[in-house]
Structure formats: C-alpha cells, structure tokens
Design a protein around this motif. Sequence first.
Motif, mmCIF file in Angstrom:
data_model
loop_
_atom_site.group_PDB
_atom_site.id
_atom_site.type_symbol
_atom_site.label_atom_id
_atom_site.label_comp_id
_atom_site.label_asym_id
_atom_site.label_seq_id
_atom_site.Cartn_x
_atom_site.Cartn_y
_atom_site.Cartn_z
ATOM 1 N N TRP A 112 30.719 45.142 33.909
ATOM 2 C CA TRP A 112 30.760 43.712 33.629
ATOM 3 C C TRP A 112 29.994 42.914 34.666
ATOM 4 O O TRP A 112 29.984 43.256 35.853
ATOM 5 C CB TRP A 112 32.210 43.220 33.643
ATOM 6 C CG TRP A 112 33.017 43.771 32.522
ATOM 7 C CD1 TRP A 112 33.716 44.932 32.499
ATOM 8 C CD2 TRP A 112 33.209 43.166 31.249
ATOM 9 N NE1 TRP A 112 34.331 45.102 31.292
ATOM 10 C CE2 TRP A 112 34.037 44.028 30.503
ATOM 11 C CE3 TRP A 112 32.765 41.978 30.669
ATOM 12 C CZ2 TRP A 112 34.426 43.744 29.202
ATOM 13 C CZ3 TRP A 112 33.151 41.691 29.383
ATOM 14 C CH2 TRP A 112 33.978 42.562 28.657
ATOM 15 N N GLY A 113 29.398 41.826 34.203
ATOM 16 C CA GLY A 113 28.860 40.842 35.118
ATOM 17 C C GLY A 113 29.955 39.871 35.545
ATOM 18 O O GLY A 113 31.052 39.872 34.987
ATOM 19 N N LYS A 114 29.637 39.028 36.525
ATOM 20 C CA LYS A 114 30.635 38.088 37.045
ATOM 21 C C LYS A 114 30.715 36.810 36.223
ATOM 22 O O LYS A 114 31.673 36.049 36.360
ATOM 23 C CB LYS A 114 30.322 37.756 38.500
ATOM 24 C CG LYS A 114 30.509 38.935 39.439
ATOM 25 C CD LYS A 114 30.264 38.546 40.890
ATOM 26 C CE LYS A 114 30.502 39.735 41.816
ATOM 27 N NZ LYS A 114 30.279 39.374 43.242
ATOM 28 N N GLY A 115 29.728 36.572 35.386
ATOM 29 C CA GLY A 115 29.770 35.407 34.516
ATOM 30 C C GLY A 115 28.894 34.266 34.987
ATOM 31 O O GLY A 115 28.602 34.120 36.177
ATOM 32 N N THR A 116 28.500 33.457 34.009
ATOM 33 C CA THR A 116 27.724 32.256 34.293
ATOM 34 C C THR A 116 28.288 31.110 33.451
ATOM 35 O O THR A 116 28.641 31.303 32.289
ATOM 36 C CB THR A 116 26.230 32.482 34.002
ATOM 37 O OG1 THR A 116 25.476 31.340 34.403
ATOM 38 C CG2 THR A 116 25.961 32.767 32.532
ATOM 39 N N LEU A 117 28.380 29.939 34.046
ATOM 40 C CA LEU A 117 29.010 28.804 33.380
ATOM 41 C C LEU A 117 28.007 28.048 32.520
ATOM 42 O O LEU A 117 26.917 27.685 32.978
ATOM 43 C CB LEU A 117 29.611 27.847 34.411
ATOM 44 C CG LEU A 117 30.262 26.578 33.871
ATOM 45 C CD1 LEU A 117 31.450 26.919 32.967
ATOM 46 C CD2 LEU A 117 30.705 25.674 35.021
ATOM 47 N N VAL A 118 28.407 27.829 31.286
ATOM 48 C CA VAL A 118 27.644 26.999 30.361
ATOM 49 C C VAL A 118 28.493 25.771 30.032
ATOM 50 O O VAL A 118 29.631 25.918 29.569
ATOM 51 C CB VAL A 118 27.288 27.763 29.078
ATOM 52 C CG1 VAL A 118 26.678 26.823 28.038
ATOM 53 C CG2 VAL A 118 26.346 28.913 29.390
#
Length: 122
Positions: A112-118
């Motif tokens: 998994w990636g850590k995520g990015t906010l949209v």
Amino acid sequence: QVQLVESGGGLVQAGGSLRLSCAASGRIFSINTMGWYRQAPGKQRELVATITSSGSSTNYADSVKGRFTISRDNAKNTVYLQMNSLKPEDTAIYSCYAVLHAVGTMTFMTYWGKGTLVTVSS
C-alpha cells in the motif's frame, strides 16, 4: 524494500480534473493487480478502480464510472487515476495498492501507498 508512492493530489474546483500517479519501487519480480481506494472523513474505505497486470481489464465503483479512468505503465511500475468532472463528494484520501511478488518473498502480497489528499471545492 518495496515502496508505493502516490502523487498528484491537491485542491481543485468542482468540474475540474486531477491525475494521480502511484509508482512502485524496490526489488520487484512482477506486479499483478493494481488499484486505488479512497476514504472520505467519517466514511468507510471505498474501492475506486482496479486494473489487471496487462491492463486489459478494469473495474470501477459505480460512483466514478464514466468520470475516472485507471491505467498503468508496466515499464515504470506505475498506475494512474485520471479523474474528470470531479465533485465535492470525491473529496478523500486516495491510496494505491499493488499485488506484487517482491524479491526475497515466496508469493504475491499486497502493498500500500500512504495516500494523497484530494479536495474538491464546490
């Protein structure tokens, strides 16, 4: 060590577009399915889109069909999510995943990636 790193998130007005990228790096034998999840504040995590290893088959959540497109570049170990006609309800943290076989392991595992906010403003 395998890492997945997302990029491309940010703030956009409703009706606008963003393109997310997720690059897998490290000692990787092969990558199978890749995809994107999202989680909005106070809501359950939602599977947004998936793509098979060849890219020949894709699946989308009903909420994004016709607006989002998933693609991948196997030479770069990268998956993309093109998001068009964005709505405020698309606001969430978007995380990528990859089912891959890393060097030193015995089988395919999910990373998994850590995520990015949209954030989509109205």
